[in-house]
Write an enzyme that holds these catalytic residues in place. Structure first.
Site, short mmCIF file in Angstrom:
data_model
loop_
_atom_site.label_atom_id
_atom_site.label_comp_id
_atom_site.label_asym_id
_atom_site.label_seq_id
_atom_site.Cartn_x
_atom_site.Cartn_y
_atom_site.Cartn_z
N SER A 28 40.84 35.06 42.79
CA SER A 28 39.90 35.58 41.79
C SER A 28 40.02 34.70 40.55
O SER A 28 41.04 34.04 40.33
CB SER A 28 40.28 37.01 41.44
OG SER A 28 39.58 37.45 40.29
N TYR A 45 46.30 43.58 38.47
CA TYR A 45 45.39 42.75 39.28
C TYR A 45 45.64 41.27 39.00
O TYR A 45 45.76 40.45 39.91
CB TYR A 45 43.94 43.14 38.95
CG TYR A 45 42.91 42.50 39.85
CD1 TYR A 45 42.90 42.73 41.21
CD2 TYR A 45 41.92 41.67 39.31
CE1 TYR A 45 41.93 42.15 42.03
CE2 TYR A 45 40.95 41.08 40.12
CZ TYR A 45 40.96 41.33 41.48
OH TYR A 45 40.01 40.76 42.29
#
Ligand code: NDP
Length: 303
Positions: A161, A174
């Site tokens: 990501s 995250y």
């Protein structure tokens, strides 16, 4: 172990019956929704035999319906797999190997996002984040490595990501998980190149999938007005909702993954989407102090 007993789907599938697939074989984790579902479809359309793994195969309805519509349903097998179950990761790879004789592409896609303030997120949540996004990915990769190493061929595509390049506030767990995926992938890339196995990081910015609503539900459920972080988290939620509303089409990521899977010598990193390119360029080119001011100002603006 009789691998066909646990996964009878493999025995029934067309070109896997003699333990050899003529088609290249791609295995995807977390294929019940979002990128995983679309990648399964696109890879099948591109001619792959796709092993679409998901926590609960009762959730394969949308994938199979869309595969029927595209005329590729018989190229997709759905298998149950929770990536936090490490023995199950090994069994899944063993099943694929025995039924198809090869694994050409592994897409480590399964993931979730935990947000909140670093101080207030309980340790169990941190562990859950790491279990799915990091240790699950490592377990699947380790299971597939001997097969690819012996084949002297294969591509492992880790869905990272932009959060693995820039640690955005409000998404500490995250970001930590995706930064871990970056380091792991860099090391693995260098270890596996001599064996002809390529390791790739796909780094999407924001794309319209369920991960956002799941994350918001989770954050909202834990939101407390009396928290010292209430104002900050409110800004994070407002900003994220706005980003989610204007996010890109996940289909673009699926198509990019098909191109990468078919590439003879793929790059290590593929940042995808305008947001990812801007954030990575900003962090690379600007002094950190300027960059952090910009980020925090954006957050304050909200929408
Ligand atoms: P989705 O929530 O639609 O998909 C996530 C998938 O992962 C679901 O199928 C989910 O299954 C599965 N999953 C979650 N936990 C597990 C587990 N323990 N074992 C197996 N599967 C699991 O979101 P996305 O498609 O967006 O997410 C896919 C990947 O893309 C993730 O790694 C995410 O971090 C990454 N990503 C997404 C971005 C975006 O903007 N959408 C941006 C950058 C990266 P279930 O339905 O059972 O929960």
């Amino acid at each position: 172990m009789d691998t066909s007993q646990k996964h009878p789907q493999l025995k029934r599938s067309g070109d896997g019956q003699d333990g050899q697939s003529e088609r290249p074989v791609a295995c995807i984790t977390g294929a019940s929704s979002g990128f995983g579902l679309l990648m399964a479809l696109e890879l099948a359309k591109a001619g792959y035999r796709v092993i679409a793994t998901m926590r609960d195969t009762a959730n394969n309805g949308l994938l199979l319906r869309r595969a029927e519509e595209a005329g590729v349903a018989e190229r997709i097998d759905c298998l149950p797999l929770d990536v936090t179950d490490h023995p199950a990761c090994e069994e899944t790879i063993a099943h694929i190997r025995s039924a198809y004789g090869r694994i050409d592409v592994l897409v480590n896609n399964a993931g979730m996002a935990i947000g909140g303030s670093i101080e207030e997120i309980p340790m169990e949540e941190w562990k859950r984040q790491m279990d799915v996004n990091v240790f699950g990915l490592i377990a699947m990769t380790r299971a597939a490595l001997p097969v690819m190493r012996e084949q002297r061929r294969g591509t492992i595509i880790n869905i990272g990501s932009v959060s693995g390049r820039v640690g955005f506030p409000g998404y500490g767990p995250y970001a930590a998980s995706k930064f871990a995926v970056e380091g792991f992938s860099e090391s693995l890339r260098l270890e596996m190149l001599p064996f002809g196995v390529h390791v790739v990081l796909v780094e999407p910015g924001a794309y319209r999938t369920d991960i956002w609503s799941k994350g918001f539900d989770h954050m909202t459920a834990r939101f407390r007005e009396d928290s010292p972080y209430a104002r900050f988290l409110g800004a994070v939620l407002r900003y994220s909702r706005n980003v989610a509303r204007t996010a890109g089409e996940p289909q673009d990521v699926a198509r990019a993954v098909v191109r990468i899977a078919g590439s003879r010598y793929p790059r290590l990193r593929y940042p995808l989407g305008r947001g990812a390119a801007l954030s990575i360029a900003g962090k690379t080119l600007l002094p950190w102090k300027w960059f952090e001011r910009l980020l925090l100002r954006e957050l304050e603006k909200g929408d």
